[in-house]
Write an enzyme that holds these catalytic residues in place. Structure first.
Site, PDB file in Angstrom:
ATOM      1  N   GLU A   1     -10.894   3.039   7.333  1.00  0.00           N
ATOM      2  CA  GLU A   1      -9.884   4.003   7.783  1.00  0.00           C
ATOM      3  C   GLU A   1     -10.608   5.174   8.440  1.00  0.00           C
ATOM      4  O   GLU A   1     -10.712   5.256   9.652  1.00  0.00           O
ATOM      5  CB  GLU A   1      -9.033   4.481   6.610  1.00  0.00           C
ATOM      6  CG  GLU A   1      -7.968   5.500   7.013  1.00  0.00           C
ATOM      7  CD  GLU A   1      -7.265   6.131   5.828  1.00  0.00           C
ATOM      8  OE1 GLU A   1      -6.224   6.764   6.052  1.00  0.00           O
ATOM      9  OE2 GLU A   1      -7.761   6.025   4.687  1.00  0.00           O
TER      10      GLU A   1
ATOM     11  N   HIS B   1      -9.973   0.641  -0.360  1.00  0.00           N
ATOM     12  CA  HIS B   1      -9.769   1.470   0.818  1.00  0.00           C
ATOM     13  C   HIS B   1     -11.035   1.394   1.676  1.00  0.00           C
ATOM     14  O   HIS B   1     -12.111   1.821   1.246  1.00  0.00           O
ATOM     15  CB  HIS B   1      -9.532   2.924   0.416  1.00  0.00           C
ATOM     16  CG  HIS B   1      -8.115   3.242   0.051  1.00  0.00           C
ATOM     17  ND1 HIS B   1      -7.541   2.801  -1.111  1.00  0.00           N
ATOM     18  CD2 HIS B   1      -7.168   3.970   0.701  1.00  0.00           C
ATOM     19  CE1 HIS B   1      -6.287   3.247  -1.173  1.00  0.00           C
ATOM     20  NE2 HIS B   1      -6.044   3.950  -0.076  1.00  0.00           N
TER      21      HIS B   1
ATOM     22  N   HIS C   1       0.851  -1.196   0.000  1.00  0.00           N
ATOM     23  CA  HIS C   1       0.000   0.000   0.000  1.00  0.00           C
ATOM     24  C   HIS C   1       0.884   1.243   0.000  1.00  0.00           C
ATOM     25  O   HIS C   1       1.258   1.772   1.043  1.00  0.00           O
ATOM     26  CB  HIS C   1      -0.914  -0.012   1.232  1.00  0.00           C
ATOM     27  CG  HIS C   1      -2.028   0.985   1.176  1.00  0.00           C
ATOM     28  ND1 HIS C   1      -3.355   0.626   1.297  1.00  0.00           N
ATOM     29  CD2 HIS C   1      -2.020   2.328   1.018  1.00  0.00           C
ATOM     30  CE1 HIS C   1      -4.108   1.714   1.218  1.00  0.00           C
ATOM     31  NE2 HIS C   1      -3.312   2.757   1.052  1.00  0.00           N
TER      32      HIS C   1
END
Length: 366
Positions: free
Chosen positions: A214, A211, A23
């Site tokens: 987060e 993604h 990443h």
């Protein structure tokens, strides 16, 4: 510095250890001096033309506790990556910098749709990055730092080009593109908005990461896995919200956390970045400690080396200092990442057996 088996496990030892990076954003790892030079070439205005001051500006601006403000810094990196020359140079230098830091395998993600302002087509942009990667790989090998690198093509989750970028991924998967990703602000832009792209990729037997988990919580992770079929979770740090620890220190996993652990779903954790964006309070309090003890498929990553002022060595040093990890722990993280790479199985196995394990043995890992 931490003592490992009677030997000092310092930064230089960690730098020499083989590392795997899943990443890392291409537009988040530029050298400040490169930004200054490319900005002058294309007429892009910067906060400052002094490389040292510019590097500090990126770090300070990103260290806001807000993912949205963190993302605003990319105006200046993306702004100088709008030509073949700019894309090739950034990709070449990225590969060289990673290799010099001991990275032996990396997947570089970037969003081609953000690099068309100079008149490039999507195919031309992807080709430019591919050429830069190849140049960087050759230069790194000549310097004694061999590295294997591929691209992940990213679609921006607040836009509507994900199916197009997914098709671009498939068109280039025999030319260095290993998979697909979506990125950008999570809140208000769930991954299910791009379900058409993910279903297309699944029909094409392609790999993709999302993604998720987060800035947004468990629903983001659940959608990424159960609706979209993600192979990996980009960050995924908020899976900790589905784990409770009782007064005796005994953890209890919820249904989603159990599923993530049981299926060995890789977590692309980025400790320094997670602190900067406010996902966690500090490295010492990062869920990576508990997730590692519970043996989730934890991987360590940089996210954006420029904005975070970090490197793979820097991330591992921070974890060693916070959690007293030793070389065996760092090797575990590294093999986890290599097992989770979007490279064919035999190539992954070769890097594990021929590069990672011997490299750690040479440094004294058991």
């Amino acid at each position: 510095m931490v003592v490992d088996g009677g030997r000092a496990l310092g930064r230089d030892t960690i730098r020499r250890a083989p590392k795997v990076l899943l990443h890392d954003h291409l537009d988040g790892g530029l050298r400040p001096e490169t930004i200054v030079e490319l900005a002058a070439d294309v007429g892009h205005d910067l906060p400052t033309d002094a490389p040292d001051e510019l590097g500090a500006w990126f770090r300070d601006s990103a260290d806001s506790g807000s993912l949205e403000r963190y993302l605003e810094t990319f105006v200046h990196t993306v702004g100088v990556m709008q030509t073949v020359t700019g894309l090739r140079r950034v990709a070449r230098e990225c590969v060289q910098d990673l290799a010099a830091d001991g990275v032996v395998y990396a997947e570089l993600r970037w969003a081609p749709e953000q690099h068309l302002d100079g008149g490039l087509s999507l195919d031309e942009a992807v080709a430019a990055v591919r050429e830069g990667i190849e140049e960087g790989r050759d230069a790194a090998s000549a310097a004694g730092n061999p590295i294997t690198v591929g691209q992940l093509l990213t679609a921006m989750r607040h836009r509507a080009r994900s199916r197009e970028i997914a098709e671009l991924t498939i068109a280039n998967r025999d030319r260095g593109v290993l998979g697909f990703d979506i990125a950008g602000a999570e809140a208000g832009y769930p991954p299910t908005r791009h379900l058409d792209a993910f279903e297309y990729l699944q029909r094409e037997n392609a790999h993709f990461t999302i993604h998720a988990g987060e800035a947004f919580g468990l629903p983001s992770i659940w959608e990424a896995l159960q609706w979209c079929g993600a192979d990996r979770l980009g960050h995924g740090v908020r899976i900790i919200d589905d784990i409770t620890v009782d007064n005796d220190g005994r953890p209890k996993l919820g249904r989603l956390a159990s599923y993530v652990r049981d299926t060995r779903t890789p977590l692309e954790l980025c400790p320094t970045s997670n602190v900067q964006t406010g996902a966690v309070a500090s490295i010492a309090e990062h869920p990576i400690g508990l997730l590692t003890r519970l043996r989730f498929r934890v991987t360590v990553n940089t996210d954006n080396r420029l904005m975070s002022g970090t490197s793979m060595t820097g991330e591992m040093v921070a974890l060693v200092e916070a959690f007293d990890y030793d070389l065996d722990d760092l090797r575990w993280f590294t093999i986890n990442a290599m097992k989770s790479a979007f490279l064919p199985f035999d190539e992954r196995l070769a890097i594990i057996n021929d590069v990672i394990k011997p490299g750690y043995r040479d440094l004294g890992a058991t």
